[in-house]
Design an enzyme around this catalytic site. Structure first.
Site, PDB file in Angstrom:
ATOM      1  N   HIS A 295      -0.907  -2.130   3.281  1.00 42.94           N
ATOM      2  CA  HIS A 295       0.321  -1.345   3.499  1.00 42.94           C
ATOM      3  C   HIS A 295       0.014   0.123   3.797  1.00 42.94           C
ATOM      4  CE1 HIS A 295       3.262  -4.481   2.414  1.00 42.94           C
ATOM      5  NE2 HIS A 295       2.357  -4.889   1.530  1.00 42.94           N
ATOM      6  N   ASP A 348      -0.881  -5.043  -3.403  1.00 40.84           N
ATOM      7  CA  ASP A 348      -0.297  -6.332  -3.027  1.00 40.84           C
ATOM      8  C   ASP A 348      -0.548  -6.637  -1.552  1.00 40.84           C
ATOM      9  OD1 ASP A 348       1.424  -4.109  -2.396  1.00 40.84           O
ATOM     10  OD2 ASP A 348       2.959  -5.568  -1.824  1.00 40.84           O
ATOM     11  N   GLU A 349      -0.411  -7.905  -1.232  1.00 37.05           N
ATOM     12  CA  GLU A 349      -0.405  -8.393   0.155  1.00 37.05           C
ATOM     13  C   GLU A 349      -1.554  -7.800   0.988  1.00 37.05           C
ATOM     14  OE1 GLU A 349       4.262  -9.467   0.872  1.00 37.05           O
ATOM     15  OE2 GLU A 349       3.693  -7.371   1.197  1.00 37.05           O
ATOM     16  N   VAL A 350      -2.753  -7.928   0.470  1.00 38.82           N
ATOM     17  CA  VAL A 350      -3.934  -7.401   1.169  1.00 38.82           C
ATOM     18  C   VAL A 350      -4.539  -8.517   2.019  1.00 38.82           C
ATOM     19  CG1 VAL A 350      -6.203  -6.345   0.899  1.00 38.82           C
ATOM     20  CG2 VAL A 350      -4.343  -5.735  -0.671  1.00 38.82           C
TER      21      VAL A 350
END
Length: 558
Positions: A295, A348-350
Site C-alpha cells: 500500500h 496487510d495485503e503484501v
C-alpha cells in the site's frame, strides 16, 4: 467560576411586573407528556451508562447556566472543561430564537432578580489536574441531578470524575438529559432526580478514517472528531497514506507529498497539529498509520528509488537501506506531532511479486538466503524496531500475526480485520488485540445492517478473564474508496454509534436477542440527536447505509 452579578434594581410598573411574573410562572410548569415515539420504559441515553436511577420530576434549566470547576485544592481552572462547557451550552440552548430569550431573561433578572429555573448551575469536581491523554486514561464519572438538600427546593447538577476526560464524558451525558420543550419554550431535564455512575467497557473505542483514497478537508475531519465525542469514541485511527496518495507533509523527506492527488489536497505539519489538538480537547487520541511494506506506491512519486522498479511499484524495495531511512524519517517527524503511544504500521495485503520480478531485489533475496515470506517478515520486524526506538507501540494488521506470530515483538497490538476469531488466537499467545471484523465493523460495507453492527462483540470466542483483559477494544473502519466529503458522515453514522455502545456499555446490560425493541428506538433517537447537532446521519433502518429516506415520516421512525 463563572457567576452572575446583578445591577441595582429599577422601579417597575405594576403591569410590567405582572406580565413578567406570568411569563416566569408559565416557564416553571414543564410539559409532562411523553413524545409519542418514546417508550417510558427505555432510557434515551447513548451509549447507555453502566448504572443509573431516575425519578419522575421535570426540571427547567437556566439558559444562563453557570459552571463551577473544583479540584482537590478548591476552585480550579481547566481550559479543556471551560471550552467543553461553552460547546455544550451552544448545543443545549441552540434552539432557534434562544439567543433572544437569553437576552430577554438577563434583562429581566437585572430588573427584578427573579429566578424561576430549577437548575441554574453545573458543578464539576475533578480529582486530578493531569490532562495527559493516553490509552487507558480514566474516563469514569458520576453525574447527579438532585435536590441540594432534603428540605431544599433548589436542584443541583454535579459531575465528579478523576480526570477532565471523565468529566467530558459526563458533560455529554448531561447534554443528552437536556431537551427543548416546545410548550414552555425552555430546556428541560425529564425523569429527575438522576444518579448515574458510568465508565467505559473498553479503553480503546476507535474510528478509522481513510484520507488517502479520497482527500478530506480539515474541517470535515474536525466534524468527524466532534461527532465521535457524542458517542464517546476516543481514538481516531488516521489512515493518512496509502498507495493512491501521500497527502502529509514530511519535512525530513519533503518530496514525499509529491504523491498527493494535487497540491491542494495535502495536510501540512500545522494541519496535523491542529487535528491532534482539536481531538485532545474532546478526549480523543489520534493514532496515525503508515502502512508498510504494501500500500505504498504513492511514496515513489517523490522518491522513485523506493519502488522496486518504475514498472513494478510495490511493495517498497526491501533491498535498500534508503527505504528504511525514509521510514525512520517519517516516524521521527510524525513523533513530534502525534503523542499517542500507539502507531499503526499496517502490514496487510503484501503481494511480493515485484520482489521476485525485479532483478536487483531477487539477487538481494538470494544473497540473504530469503524467500519472499522471509523478506516480508524482515521488513515488518525492522519497521517495528524503528517504531519502538521512537517510543511507539506498534500496531499491525492481522496478516503479520497470521504469518509469523512467534517473531512479532511481544508489545505488538494485533489488529483484526479479515475473519472472526483472530483476537481469540492473538490473546491466547499473549498479544493485545483490536477488533474490527470486516464482516460487521467495516462501514464501507453498506449492506451490513445496524443490528449486526450492534451485536458484534470484541470478546467473541474469549472466555478467560486473563485473555479478555488483552482486548484493548474495537474500531469501526471508514475506508474511503466510495466516500468523500459529500457522504462520509452519512456513511459513518448512525452505524458507528451501534458499535460505540457495544464498546462503552456493559455487555450484560445491552446485549439482548430483541435488540429491535430495546436498542432500535434508542438508536433512532440518537440518530435524531446527531441530526439536530448538525451531523448528517443517515436513517437507521435503510437496507443500504447512507441512503436518503424512502419516503415521508418522522426521523424517529427511520
Amino acid at each position: 467560576m463563572m457567576m452572575f452579578h446583578s445591577k441595582p434594581r429599577r422601579t417597575l410598573s405594576p403591569s410590567f411586573i405582572f406580565f413578567f411574573l406570568f411569563f416566569f410562572i408559565s416557564l416553571s410548569f414543564a410539559s409532562k407528556t411523553t413524545p409519542k415515539h418514546h417508550s417510558q420504559s427505555l432510557t434515551y441515553l447513548w451509549p447507555l451508562p453502566s448504572n443509573f436511577t431516575s425519578g419522575n420530576h421535570s426540571l427547567s434549566v437556566d439558559p444562563l447556566l453557570t459552571l463551577s470547576v473544583i479540584g482537590n485544592g478548591g476552585v480550579a481552572s481547566s481550559p479543556i472543561l471551560d471550552a467543553a462547557f461553552d460547546r455544550y451550552k451552544g448545543i443545549i440552548f441552540k434552539h432557534a430564537g434562544f439567543e433572544f430569550g437569553k437576552g430577554f431573561v438577563r434583562k429581566l433578572r437585572e430588573r427584578i432578580s427573579l429566578i424561576a429555573y430549577d437548575v441554574v448551575g453545573l458543578n464539576i469536581l475533578v480529582h486530578s489536574d493531569d490532562d495527559e491523554l493516553q490509552l487507558g486514561v480514566d474516563e469514569s464519572y458520576t453525574l447527579s441531578v438532585s435536590k441540594a438538600s432534603e428540605s431544599s427546593v433548589a436542584w443541583e447538577a454535579t459531575i465528579e470524575a478523576h480526570t477532565v476526560y471523565g468529566a467530558l464524558r459526563g458533560l455529554e451525558t448531561f447534554s443528552q438529559l437536556c431537551s427543548f420543550d416546545y410548550t414552555t419554550k425552555t430546556v428541560q431535564i425529564q425523569k429527575a432526580p438522576w444518579s448515574i455512575q458510568d465508565k467505559p467497557r473498553f479503553a480503546y473505542r476507535g474510528l478509522m478514517l481513510d484520507t488517502s483514497r479520497h482527500y478530506l478537508p480539515i474541517n470535515v475531519i474536525k466534524q468527524v472528531i466532534e461527532s465521535m465525542s457524542y458517542a464517546k469514541l476516543n481514538v481516531l485511527h488516521w489512515h493518512i497514506i496509502d498507495e493512491e496518495s501521500f497527502p502529509l507533509e514530511i519535512p525530513t523527506y519533503p518530496n514525499l507529498w509529491e504523491g498527493s492527488y494535487t497540491k491542494w489536497e495535502r495536510y501540512t505539519v500545522e494541519d496535523a497539529y491542529e487535528i491532534v489538538n482539536f481531538a485532545k480537547m474532546r478526549g480523543i487520541n489520534v493514532m496515525p498509520e503508515v502502512d508498510v511494506p504494501g500500500h505504498a506506491e504513492s511514496w515513489g512519486a517523490g522518491y522513485p528509488d523506493l519502488w522496486p522498479s518504475p514498472s513494478c511499484k510495490e511493495p517498497l524495495d526491501v533491498s535498500k537501506n534508503f527505504t528504511f531511512d525514509v521510514i525512520s524519517g517519517i516516524l521521527s517527524d510524525m513523533r513530534k506531532i502525534f503523542p499517542f503511544e500507539l502507531f499503526h504500521l499496517g502490514g496487510d495485503e503484501v503481494h511480493t511479486d515485484c520482489w521476485t520480478n525485479t532483478s536487483h531485489v531477487k539477487e538481494w533475496l538470494q544473497s540473504h538466503n530469503m524467500t519472499t515470506k522471509d523478506a516480508y517478515e524482515y521488513f515488518v520486524l525492522k519497521a517495528q524496531d524503528i517504531a519502538l526506538s521512537k517510543k511507539w507501540t506498534p500496531v499491525n494488521w492481522e496478516e503479520t500475526f497470521n504469518t509469523f506470530p512467534s517473531k512479532l515483538h511481544p508489545e505488538t497490538v494485533v489488529h483484526n480485520w479479515l475473519v472472526s476469531g483472530v483476537c481469540a488466537k492473538a490473546v491466547a499467545k499473549g498479544f493485545r488485540c483490536i477488533f474490527s471484523n470486516q464482516g460487521v465493523w467495516y462501514l464501507d460495507h453498506l449492506d451490513v445492517p445496524w443490528d449486526e453492527v450492534y451485536t458484534a462483540d470484541p470478546l467473541e470466542f474469549i472466555h478467560k478473564e486473563s485473555e479478555e483483559k488483552l482486548i484493548l477494544g474495537g474500531e469501526v473502519c471508514m475506508w474511503g474508496e466510495t466516500a468523500d466529503a459529500s457522504n462520509v458522515q452519512q456513511t459513518i453514522w448512525p452505524r458507528a454509534a451501534a458499535a460505540a455502545e457495544r464498546m462503552w456499555s456493559e455487555r450484560d446490560f445491552t446485549f439482548t436477542r430483541n435488540a429491535t425493541l430495546t436498542a432500535l428506538p434508542r438508536l433512532q433517537h440518537f440518530r435524531c440527536l446527531l441530526n439536530r447537532r448538525g451531523v448528517p446521519a443517515a436513517p437507521v433502518t435503510n437496507y443500504y447505509a447512507r441512503r436518503a429516506p424512502d419516503g415521508t415520516g418522522s426521523y424517529y421512525d427511520q
